[in-house]
Design a protein around this motif. Structure first.
Motif, PDB file in Angstrom:
ATOM      1  N   MET A 154       0.844  -1.165   0.000  1.00  0.00           N
ATOM      2  CA  MET A 154       0.000   0.000   0.000  1.00  0.00           C
ATOM      3  C   MET A 154       0.894   1.234   0.000  1.00  0.00           C
ATOM      4  O   MET A 154       1.844   1.329   0.764  1.00  0.00           O
ATOM      5  N   PHE A 155       0.555   2.179  -0.847  1.00  0.00           N
ATOM      6  CA  PHE A 155       1.339   3.404  -0.987  1.00  0.00           C
ATOM      7  C   PHE A 155       0.716   4.501  -0.132  1.00  0.00           C
ATOM      8  O   PHE A 155      -0.500   4.696  -0.153  1.00  0.00           O
ATOM      9  N   SER A 156       1.557   5.231   0.584  1.00  0.00           N
ATOM     10  CA  SER A 156       1.059   6.311   1.426  1.00  0.00           C
ATOM     11  C   SER A 156       2.097   7.422   1.507  1.00  0.00           C
ATOM     12  O   SER A 156       3.253   7.245   1.132  1.00  0.00           O
ATOM     13  N   GLY A 157       1.662   8.559   2.012  1.00  0.00           N
ATOM     14  CA  GLY A 157       2.553   9.692   2.215  1.00  0.00           C
ATOM     15  C   GLY A 157       2.559  10.669   1.055  1.00  0.00           C
ATOM     16  O   GLY A 157       2.099  10.359  -0.045  1.00  0.00           O
ATOM     17  N   THR A 158       3.062  11.862   1.337  1.00  0.00           N
ATOM     18  CA  THR A 158       3.242  12.911   0.333  1.00  0.00           C
ATOM     19  C   THR A 158       4.708  13.303   0.329  1.00  0.00           C
ATOM     20  O   THR A 158       5.277  13.594   1.383  1.00  0.00           O
ATOM     21  N   HIS A 159       5.297  13.292  -0.846  1.00  0.00           N
ATOM     22  CA  HIS A 159       6.719  13.609  -1.009  1.00  0.00           C
ATOM     23  C   HIS A 159       6.838  14.695  -2.070  1.00  0.00           C
ATOM     24  O   HIS A 159       6.298  14.550  -3.163  1.00  0.00           O
ATOM     25  N   ARG A 160       7.540  15.740  -1.754  1.00  0.00           N
ATOM     26  CA  ARG A 160       7.738  16.836  -2.712  1.00  0.00           C
ATOM     27  C   ARG A 160       9.119  16.679  -3.341  1.00  0.00           C
ATOM     28  O   ARG A 160      10.118  16.624  -2.628  1.00  0.00           O
ATOM     29  N   VAL A 161       9.133  16.596  -4.658  1.00  0.00           N
ATOM     30  CA  VAL A 161      10.390  16.359  -5.369  1.00  0.00           C
ATOM     31  C   VAL A 161      10.500  17.311  -6.556  1.00  0.00           C
ATOM     32  O   VAL A 161       9.490  17.720  -7.136  1.00  0.00           O
ATOM     33  N   ARG A 162      11.724  17.621  -6.911  1.00  0.00           N
ATOM     34  CA  ARG A 162      11.976  18.493  -8.059  1.00  0.00           C
ATOM     35  C   ARG A 162      11.919  17.691  -9.347  1.00  0.00           C
ATOM     36  O   ARG A 162      12.367  16.553  -9.394  1.00  0.00           O
ATOM     37  N   VAL A 163      11.404  18.329 -10.372  1.00  0.00           N
ATOM     38  CA  VAL A 163      11.443  17.786 -11.725  1.00  0.00           C
ATOM     39  C   VAL A 163      12.593  18.501 -12.417  1.00  0.00           C
ATOM     40  O   VAL A 163      12.664  19.734 -12.399  1.00  0.00           O
ATOM     41  N   ASP A 164      13.513  17.740 -12.995  1.00  0.00           N
ATOM     42  CA  ASP A 164      14.678  18.396 -13.587  1.00  0.00           C
ATOM     43  C   ASP A 164      14.344  18.984 -14.957  1.00  0.00           C
ATOM     44  O   ASP A 164      13.224  18.884 -15.451  1.00  0.00           O
ATOM     45  N   GLU A 165      15.348  19.620 -15.559  1.00  0.00           N
ATOM     46  CA  GLU A 165      15.144  20.313 -16.843  1.00  0.00           C
ATOM     47  C   GLU A 165      14.759  19.377 -17.979  1.00  0.00           C
ATOM     48  O   GLU A 165      14.208  19.800 -18.984  1.00  0.00           O
ATOM     49  N   LYS A 166      15.024  18.084 -17.834  1.00  0.00           N
ATOM     50  CA  LYS A 166      14.654  17.101 -18.855  1.00  0.00           C
ATOM     51  C   LYS A 166      13.327  16.412 -18.550  1.00  0.00           C
ATOM     52  O   LYS A 166      12.938  15.484 -19.256  1.00  0.00           O
ATOM     53  N   GLY A 167      12.638  16.839 -17.503  1.00  0.00           N
ATOM     54  CA  GLY A 167      11.345  16.260 -17.161  1.00  0.00           C
ATOM     55  C   GLY A 167      11.444  14.958 -16.382  1.00  0.00           C
ATOM     56  O   GLY A 167      10.500  14.185 -16.340  1.00  0.00           O
ATOM     57  N   ARG A 168      12.592  14.739 -15.729  1.00  0.00           N
ATOM     58  CA  ARG A 168      12.764  13.529 -14.923  1.00  0.00           C
ATOM     59  C   ARG A 168      12.417  13.836 -13.471  1.00  0.00           C
ATOM     60  O   ARG A 168      12.741  14.903 -12.964  1.00  0.00           O
ATOM     61  N   LEU A 169      11.812  12.851 -12.849  1.00  0.00           N
ATOM     62  CA  LEU A 169      11.342  12.985 -11.482  1.00  0.00           C
ATOM     63  C   LEU A 169      11.937  11.870 -10.642  1.00  0.00           C
ATOM     64  O   LEU A 169      11.859  10.700 -11.020  1.00  0.00           O
ATOM     65  N   ALA A 170      12.549  12.222  -9.521  1.00  0.00           N
ATOM     66  CA  ALA A 170      13.127  11.217  -8.623  1.00  0.00           C
ATOM     67  C   ALA A 170      12.022  10.677  -7.721  1.00  0.00           C
ATOM     68  O   ALA A 170      11.495  11.398  -6.880  1.00  0.00           O
ATOM     69  N   VAL A 171      11.662   9.433  -7.916  1.00  0.00           N
ATOM     70  CA  VAL A 171      10.637   8.802  -7.091  1.00  0.00           C
ATOM     71  C   VAL A 171      11.273   8.443  -5.754  1.00  0.00           C
ATOM     72  O   VAL A 171      12.338   7.826  -5.718  1.00  0.00           O
ATOM     73  N   PRO A 172      10.644   8.839  -4.641  1.00  0.00           N
ATOM     74  CA  PRO A 172      11.219   8.532  -3.326  1.00  0.00           C
ATOM     75  C   PRO A 172      11.501   7.034  -3.162  1.00  0.00           C
ATOM     76  O   PRO A 172      10.744   6.187  -3.632  1.00  0.00           O
ATOM     77  N   ALA A 173      12.606   6.738  -2.487  1.00  0.00           N
ATOM     78  CA  ALA A 173      13.075   5.352  -2.368  1.00  0.00           C
ATOM     79  C   ALA A 173      12.031   4.426  -1.765  1.00  0.00           C
ATOM     80  O   ALA A 173      11.877   3.285  -2.213  1.00  0.00           O
ATOM     81  N   GLY A 174      11.304   4.874  -0.758  1.00  0.00           N
ATOM     82  CA  GLY A 174      10.296   4.019  -0.137  1.00  0.00           C
ATOM     83  C   GLY A 174       9.205   3.597  -1.100  1.00  0.00           C
ATOM     84  O   GLY A 174       8.724   2.457  -1.061  1.00  0.00           O
ATOM     85  N   ILE A 175       8.822   4.490  -1.974  1.00  0.00           N
ATOM     86  CA  ILE A 175       7.821   4.157  -2.994  1.00  0.00           C
ATOM     87  C   ILE A 175       8.450   3.307  -4.077  1.00  0.00           C
ATOM     88  O   ILE A 175       7.880   2.319  -4.522  1.00  0.00           O
ATOM     89  N   ARG A 176       9.639   3.687  -4.499  1.00  0.00           N
ATOM     90  CA  ARG A 176      10.329   2.969  -5.581  1.00  0.00           C
ATOM     91  C   ARG A 176      10.516   1.501  -5.231  1.00  0.00           C
ATOM     92  O   ARG A 176      10.318   0.621  -6.072  1.00  0.00           O
ATOM     93  N   ARG A 177      10.856   1.213  -3.974  1.00  0.00           N
ATOM     94  CA  ARG A 177      11.060  -0.182  -3.561  1.00  0.00           C
ATOM     95  C   ARG A 177       9.784  -1.017  -3.668  1.00  0.00           C
ATOM     96  O   ARG A 177       9.841  -2.221  -3.844  1.00  0.00           O
ATOM     97  N   GLN A 178       8.640  -0.375  -3.558  1.00  0.00           N
ATOM     98  CA  GLN A 178       7.368  -1.098  -3.628  1.00  0.00           C
ATOM     99  C   GLN A 178       6.853  -1.284  -5.050  1.00  0.00           C
ATOM    100  O   GLN A 178       5.920  -2.060  -5.263  1.00  0.00           O
ATOM    101  N   LEU A 179       7.430  -0.578  -6.003  1.00  0.00           N
ATOM    102  CA  LEU A 179       6.933  -0.641  -7.384  1.00  0.00           C
ATOM    103  C   LEU A 179       7.642  -1.751  -8.152  1.00  0.00           C
ATOM    104  O   LEU A 179       8.829  -1.651  -8.437  1.00  0.00           O
ATOM    105  N   PRO A 180       6.923  -2.804  -8.495  1.00  0.00           N
ATOM    106  CA  PRO A 180       7.559  -3.888  -9.229  1.00  0.00           C
ATOM    107  C   PRO A 180       7.764  -3.535 -10.699  1.00  0.00           C
ATOM    108  O   PRO A 180       7.132  -2.615 -11.233  1.00  0.00           O
ATOM    109  N   GLU A 181       8.644  -4.285 -11.324  1.00  0.00           N
ATOM    110  CA  GLU A 181       8.833  -4.160 -12.763  1.00  0.00           C
ATOM    111  C   GLU A 181       7.492  -4.423 -13.437  1.00  0.00           C
ATOM    112  O   GLU A 181       6.718  -5.253 -12.989  1.00  0.00           O
ATOM    113  N   GLY A 182       7.217  -3.694 -14.495  1.00  0.00           N
ATOM    114  CA  GLY A 182       5.948  -3.842 -15.191  1.00  0.00           C
ATOM    115  C   GLY A 182       4.932  -2.777 -14.813  1.00  0.00           C
ATOM    116  O   GLY A 182       3.813  -2.792 -15.304  1.00  0.00           O
TER     117      GLY A 182
END
Length: 144
Positions: A1-29
């Motif tokens: 289950m995903f929870s929380g609010t994380h504020r992150v910068r979007v870089d000049e190329k439109g890339r967004l760093a997904v917080p590690a806690g969320i990233r670890r829960q997101l499987p391939e696919g």
């Protein structure tokens, strides 16, 4: 289950760093596409497959065709680079009003993750928080 609010910068190329806690829960696919309320949504594979299978019938009605077109035309695989960033397409950024060099809110929303333009998230969440008791009472009356 995903929870929380994380504020992150979007870089000049439109890339967004997904917080590690969320990233670890997101499987391939997982996929990033349009979500309700004009936000971007990261759909884990099970949720994505469920949505996709419900929109595969070749004889869909106009509502289903419209939903399928919007969902699939904006979809990109959720693939992380070595720094844990995902690339948001120009079309996705336009849809969600997320500009390069801006701040986005990455929001855990139960079974999925939402990506909001920070100012839109602040407005929306403030309105929902102000109505929290009313919304909770309505949901309870519906038996959820």
């Amino acid at each position: 289950m995903f929870s929380g609010t994380h504020r992150v910068r979007v870089d000049e190329k439109g890339r967004l760093a997904v917080p590690a806690g969320i990233r670890r829960q997101l499987p391939e696919g997982s996929y990033i596409s349009i979500g309700q309320d004009r936000v971007l949504t990261i759909y884990p594979p099970g949720l994505w497959e469920s949505l996709a299978s419900g929109l595969q019938d070749p004889l869909l009605g106009p509502e289903q065709r419209g939903l399928a077109r919007a969902l699939f035309s904006k979809a990109v695989p959720c693939e992380f680079d070595s720094q844990g960033r995902v690339s948001l397409s120009p079309e996705q950024r336009r849809l969600a009003a997320i500009e390069p060099r801006s701040t986005a809110a990455v929001v855990g929303s139960g079974a999925r993750v939402e990506i909001w333009a920070e100012d839109r998230w602040d407005t929306y969440s403030g309105e929902v928080e102000a109505r929290f008791d009313e919304l909770a009472d309505q949901v309870i009356k519906q038996g959820v």
